[in-house]
Structures are given as structure tokens and as C-alpha cells.
Design a protein around this motif. Structure first.
Motif, PDB file in Angstrom:
ATOM      1  N   LYS A  14       0.833  -1.204   0.000  1.00 38.27           N
ATOM      2  CA  LYS A  14       0.000   0.000   0.000  1.00 38.27           C
ATOM      3  C   LYS A  14       0.870   1.257   0.000  1.00 38.27           C
ATOM      4  O   LYS A  14       1.825   1.371   0.766  1.00 38.27           O
ATOM      5  CB  LYS A  14      -0.926   0.011   1.225  1.00 38.27           C
ATOM      6  CG  LYS A  14      -1.906  -1.158   1.266  1.00 38.27           C
ATOM      7  CD  LYS A  14      -2.802  -1.076   2.479  1.00 38.27           C
ATOM      8  CE  LYS A  14      -3.740  -2.278   2.567  1.00 38.27           C
ATOM      9  NZ  LYS A  14      -4.665  -2.331   1.413  1.00 38.27           N
ATOM     10  N   ASP A  15       0.508   2.208  -0.857  1.00 37.45           N
ATOM     11  CA  ASP A  15       1.268   3.461  -0.938  1.00 37.45           C
ATOM     12  C   ASP A  15       1.311   4.177   0.407  1.00 37.45           C
ATOM     13  O   ASP A  15       2.333   4.759   0.766  1.00 37.45           O
ATOM     14  CB  ASP A  15       0.642   4.389  -1.988  1.00 37.45           C
ATOM     15  CG  ASP A  15       0.816   3.872  -3.407  1.00 37.45           C
ATOM     16  OD1 ASP A  15       1.719   3.039  -3.622  1.00 37.45           O
ATOM     17  OD2 ASP A  15       0.050   4.292  -4.291  1.00 37.45           O
ATOM     18  N   ARG A  16       0.207   4.118   1.137  1.00 38.61           N
ATOM     19  CA  ARG A  16       0.109   4.843   2.407  1.00 38.61           C
ATOM     20  C   ARG A  16       1.091   4.322   3.451  1.00 38.61           C
ATOM     21  O   ARG A  16       1.563   5.083   4.305  1.00 38.61           O
ATOM     22  CB  ARG A  16      -1.332   4.724   2.934  1.00 38.61           C
ATOM     23  CG  ARG A  16      -1.575   5.314   4.317  1.00 38.61           C
ATOM     24  CD  ARG A  16      -2.982   4.992   4.775  1.00 38.61           C
ATOM     25  NE  ARG A  16      -3.217   5.346   6.156  1.00 38.61           N
ATOM     26  CZ  ARG A  16      -3.685   6.522   6.576  1.00 38.61           C
ATOM     27  NH1 ARG A  16      -3.975   7.460   5.701  1.00 38.61           N
ATOM     28  NH2 ARG A  16      -3.877   6.752   7.862  1.00 38.61           N
ATOM     29  N   THR A  17       1.415   3.034   3.396  1.00 41.27           N
ATOM     30  CA  THR A  17       2.183   2.412   4.479  1.00 41.27           C
ATOM     31  C   THR A  17       3.514   1.800   4.050  1.00 41.27           C
ATOM     32  O   THR A  17       4.277   1.356   4.910  1.00 41.27           O
ATOM     33  CB  THR A  17       1.336   1.306   5.148  1.00 41.27           C
ATOM     34  OG1 THR A  17       0.918   0.356   4.148  1.00 41.27           O
ATOM     35  CG2 THR A  17       0.091   1.897   5.805  1.00 41.27           C
ATOM     36  N   ARG A  18       3.806   1.781   2.779  1.00 40.56           N
ATOM     37  CA  ARG A  18       4.968   1.018   2.310  1.00 40.56           C
ATOM     38  C   ARG A  18       6.300   1.515   2.855  1.00 40.56           C
ATOM     39  O   ARG A  18       7.270   0.743   2.949  1.00 40.56           O
ATOM     40  CB  ARG A  18       5.013   1.011   0.784  1.00 40.56           C
ATOM     41  CG  ARG A  18       5.263   2.364   0.148  1.00 40.56           C
ATOM     42  CD  ARG A  18       5.401   2.252  -1.362  1.00 40.56           C
ATOM     43  NE  ARG A  18       4.359   1.437  -1.949  1.00 40.56           N
ATOM     44  CZ  ARG A  18       4.142   1.354  -3.261  1.00 40.56           C
ATOM     45  NH1 ARG A  18       4.904   2.053  -4.087  1.00 40.56           N
ATOM     46  NH2 ARG A  18       3.186   0.600  -3.723  1.00 40.56           N
ATOM     47  N   ASP A  19       6.373   2.793   3.220  1.00 37.47           N
ATOM     48  CA  ASP A  19       7.651   3.345   3.679  1.00 37.47           C
ATOM     49  C   ASP A  19       7.836   3.287   5.193  1.00 37.47           C
ATOM     50  O   ASP A  19       8.865   3.750   5.710  1.00 37.47           O
ATOM     51  CB  ASP A  19       7.790   4.799   3.223  1.00 37.47           C
ATOM     52  CG  ASP A  19       7.919   4.922   1.709  1.00 37.47           C
ATOM     53  OD1 ASP A  19       8.483   3.999   1.094  1.00 37.47           O
ATOM     54  OD2 ASP A  19       7.446   5.923   1.140  1.00 37.47           O
ATOM     55  N   ILE A  20       6.867   2.739   5.914  1.00 35.75           N
ATOM     56  CA  ILE A  20       7.007   2.633   7.375  1.00 35.75           C
ATOM     57  C   ILE A  20       7.999   1.519   7.702  1.00 35.75           C
ATOM     58  O   ILE A  20       7.810   0.376   7.286  1.00 35.75           O
ATOM     59  CB  ILE A  20       5.659   2.337   8.055  1.00 35.75           C
ATOM     60  CG1 ILE A  20       4.604   3.371   7.665  1.00 35.75           C
ATOM     61  CG2 ILE A  20       5.831   2.300   9.573  1.00 35.75           C
ATOM     62  CD1 ILE A  20       3.223   3.056   8.193  1.00 35.75           C
ATOM     63  N   PRO A  21       9.074   1.804   8.435  1.00 36.30           N
ATOM     64  CA  PRO A  21      10.037   0.749   8.779  1.00 36.30           C
ATOM     65  C   PRO A  21       9.434  -0.275   9.738  1.00 36.30           C
ATOM     66  O   PRO A  21       8.714   0.083  10.675  1.00 36.30           O
ATOM     67  CB  PRO A  21      11.194   1.517   9.422  1.00 36.30           C
ATOM     68  CG  PRO A  21      10.595   2.800   9.889  1.00 36.30           C
ATOM     69  CD  PRO A  21       9.487   3.121   8.944  1.00 36.30           C
ATOM     70  N   ILE A  22       9.730  -1.541   9.487  1.00 38.45           N
ATOM     71  CA  ILE A  22       9.232  -2.650  10.308  1.00 38.45           C
ATOM     72  C   ILE A  22      10.410  -3.361  10.965  1.00 38.45           C
ATOM     73  O   ILE A  22      11.374  -3.730  10.293  1.00 38.45           O
ATOM     74  CB  ILE A  22       8.440  -3.664   9.465  1.00 38.45           C
ATOM     75  CG1 ILE A  22       7.232  -2.992   8.800  1.00 38.45           C
ATOM     76  CG2 ILE A  22       7.987  -4.855  10.319  1.00 38.45           C
ATOM     77  CD1 ILE A  22       6.515  -3.892   7.797  1.00 38.45           C
ATOM     78  N   ILE A  23      10.326  -3.525  12.281  1.00 35.08           N
ATOM     79  CA  ILE A  23      11.277  -4.366  13.010  1.00 35.08           C
ATOM     80  C   ILE A  23      10.539  -5.620  13.439  1.00 35.08           C
ATOM     81  O   ILE A  23       9.546  -5.536  14.161  1.00 35.08           O
ATOM     82  CB  ILE A  23      11.848  -3.643  14.245  1.00 35.08           C
ATOM     83  CG1 ILE A  23      12.626  -2.392  13.837  1.00 35.08           C
ATOM     84  CG2 ILE A  23      12.759  -4.587  15.039  1.00 35.08           C
ATOM     85  CD1 ILE A  23      13.182  -1.599  15.008  1.00 35.08           C
ATOM     86  N   PHE A  24      11.013  -6.774  12.992  1.00 34.18           N
ATOM     87  CA  PHE A  24      10.396  -8.039  13.384  1.00 34.18           C
ATOM     88  C   PHE A  24      10.970  -8.514  14.716  1.00 34.18           C
ATOM     89  O   PHE A  24      12.176  -8.407  14.967  1.00 34.18           O
ATOM     90  CB  PHE A  24      10.639  -9.121  12.330  1.00 34.18           C
ATOM     91  CG  PHE A  24       9.639  -9.121  11.215  1.00 34.18           C
ATOM     92  CD1 PHE A  24       8.280  -9.180  11.486  1.00 34.18           C
ATOM     93  CD2 PHE A  24      10.050  -9.085   9.896  1.00 34.18           C
ATOM     94  CE1 PHE A  24       7.358  -9.194  10.461  1.00 34.18           C
ATOM     95  CE2 PHE A  24       9.133  -9.096   8.863  1.00 34.18           C
ATOM     96  CZ  PHE A  24       7.782  -9.156   9.143  1.00 34.18           C
ATOM     97  N   LEU A  25      10.095  -9.050  15.557  1.00 29.91           N
ATOM     98  CA  LEU A  25      10.486  -9.633  16.835  1.00 29.91           C
ATOM     99  C   LEU A  25       9.969 -11.059  16.873  1.00 29.91           C
ATOM    100  O   LEU A  25       8.809 -11.311  16.545  1.00 29.91           O
ATOM    101  CB  LEU A  25       9.876  -8.844  17.997  1.00 29.91           C
ATOM    102  CG  LEU A  25      10.085  -7.325  17.973  1.00 29.91           C
ATOM    103  CD1 LEU A  25       9.270  -6.667  19.081  1.00 29.91           C
ATOM    104  CD2 LEU A  25      11.557  -6.977  18.119  1.00 29.91           C
ATOM    105  N   THR A  26      10.809 -12.000  17.275  1.00 30.16           N
ATOM    106  CA  THR A  26      10.350 -13.383  17.313  1.00 30.16           C
ATOM    107  C   THR A  26      11.055 -14.161  18.413  1.00 30.16           C
ATOM    108  O   THR A  26      12.193 -13.860  18.778  1.00 30.16           O
ATOM    109  CB  THR A  26      10.602 -14.089  15.964  1.00 30.16           C
ATOM    110  OG1 THR A  26      10.121 -15.435  16.017  1.00 30.16           O
ATOM    111  CG2 THR A  26      12.084 -14.131  15.629  1.00 30.16           C
ATOM    112  N   ALA A  27      10.354 -15.175  18.935  1.00 30.22           N
ATOM    113  CA  ALA A  27      10.943 -16.066  19.933  1.00 30.22           C
ATOM    114  C   ALA A  27      11.534 -17.297  19.272  1.00 30.22           C
ATOM    115  O   ALA A  27      12.141 -18.138  19.931  1.00 30.22           O
ATOM    116  CB  ALA A  27       9.882 -16.492  20.950  1.00 30.22           C
ATOM    117  N   ALA A  28      11.339 -17.451  17.961  1.00 32.33           N
ATOM    118  CA  ALA A  28      11.808 -18.637  17.245  1.00 32.33           C
ATOM    119  C   ALA A  28      13.322 -18.634  17.136  1.00 32.33           C
ATOM    120  O   ALA A  28      13.937 -17.640  16.779  1.00 32.33           O
ATOM    121  CB  ALA A  28      11.185 -18.685  15.852  1.00 32.33           C
TER     122      ALA A  28
END
Length: 213
Positions: A74-88
Motif C-alpha cells: 500500500k502506498d500509504r504504508t509502504r515506507d514505514i520501517p518494520i522491526i520483526f520480533l520473534t521467539a523462534a
């Protein structure tokens, strides 16, 4: 009027994890919103603007990877940086998948809360500088229609140009200062892009307002 605080979206299906992350982030100059599923996260992103997303990978229903895929489409959200967190643990392909769908970082629980906070803080700084850059771009665009007859009120025109120049110089100084402190590769890449955008705005500014030799 003070600028609206940046927003952080934390996505995790476990309430205790949401509370723990909110506690880690509470000292930052940002508001924290939470979502218990990928579907809830997408709805939140359509309702408000966010500077950073922290997202659990392994969630029932729509997992973190699928959620990130929809965010980046989505154009509205594509530039928001994402940090993934996982217990795996013991699954190196998960990190690869995370970066493949557009994450800027991937942390395995339990992680050092100070490390997480510093990464989020760096991304918030980038977000604020981008907002300042956008404001400068808008101000420049607002001046363009009247440039042919800009001196209709010379004192007003001069004040506008001076304010725009001051704002641009502040952004340039902030970007330069951040370049000396940012260390992780993903944030450096985002900072490089911001530096390019700032340089483009500087070129436009100088072309319009610098007197010829």
C-alpha cells in the motif's frame, strides 16, 4: 503549535508482550499503539499514521510476514520501517524471509531492551527529519506559483525565503549529525535516502533563490 508526537505500532498476539514492549518504549518521545493480530494492525494503519512498526513474526491467523507483505503493498504504508520480533530460534530462514518482505531489522527474543529502544529511537529521528523535509518541500512548492512576481511584497517574500532556508539548513545539520551516530546497516540505508532527498531539495532551493554570479 507543537508537532504531533510520532506513533509506534506494536503488533503481538500476547498481551504480556505488548505491555513489556510499551514499558521499554515509554521514555521515547512517541505514542505507542498496540494490535493483537495482523488484521488489527492493518486496520490501525488505515486509521492513523505511524513512524515505526514492531511486529511479532509467529501469530495465529495472519502472521507477521503476511502482514508485512500487505503493508508494503500500500502506498500509504509502504515506507514505514518494520522491526520483526520473534521467539523462534534455530530457523535462519525466518530472518531472510523478514528482510525479503521489507523489514529493516529482525530481533530474536529475549533481546536487550536498550538495543531495541536505540534502534526505534534512530528510526523516530529519521521520521522527524523526513517530516521536516516534507514541510520544507511544501513551503517551496507554495512559493513556486508566485515566483514570477515574487516581490509583490518584498519584505514578506524575503521573510518566507529566509524561513525556508533556515528550515532546510536545520534538516541538513540534523542529517549530518545522525550520520555520525547511526551504526546499523538498515538505518544507514534509510538515512542515505533521506540525505538524497535533502540534497534534491537543496538543489531546487539554490536554483530558485541563489543570485547568479
Amino acid at each position: 503549535m507543537a508537532a504531533e508526537p510520532a506513533r509506534i505500532l506494536v503488533v503481538d498476539d500476547q498481551q504480556e508482550n505488548l505491555l513489556a514492549l510499551a514499558a521499554v518504549l515509554k521514555s521515547l518521545d512517541a505514542s505507542v499503539a498496540t494490535a493483537r493480530s495482523g488484521e488489527d494492525a492493518l486496520r490501525a494503519l488505515m486509521a492513523d499514521h505511524y513512524a515505526v512498526i514492531l511486529m511479532d513474526v509467529l501469530m495465529p491467523g495472519m502472521d507477521g510476514f503476511e502482514t508485512a507483505y500487505h503493508i508494503k503493498r500500500k502506498d500509504r504504508t509502504r515506507d514505514i520501517p518494520i522491526i520483526f520480533l520473534t521467539a523462534a530460534r534455530g530457523e535462519p530462514d525466518l530472518a531472510f524471509r523478514g528482510f525479503a518482505v521489507g523489514a529493516v531489522d529482525y530481533l530474536v527474543k529475549p533481546f536487550d531492551p536498550w538495543v531495541l529502544r536505540s534502534k526505534v529511537e534512530a528510526l523516530l529521528d529519521l521520521h522527524r527529519e523526513r517530516r521536516r523535509l516534507d514541510a520544507g518541500t511544501s513551503a517551496l512548492a507554495g512559493l513556486l506559483p508566485g515566483l514570477a512576481g515574487l516581490p509583490t511584497d518584498p519584505s514578506t517574500a524575503s521573510a518566507l525565503v529566509k524561513a525556508l532556508t533556515s528550515r532546510l539548513e536545520a534538516v541538513e545539520a540534523s542529517v549530518e549529525a545522525m550520520s555520525d551516530t547511526v551504526t546499523d546497516t538498515a538505518t544507514k540505508q534509510a538515512l542515505i535516502q533521506l540525505d538524497r532527498e535533502t540534497a534534491a531539495l537543496r538543489a531546487a532551493h539554490d536554483a530558485l533563490f541563489t543570485p547568479p554570479d
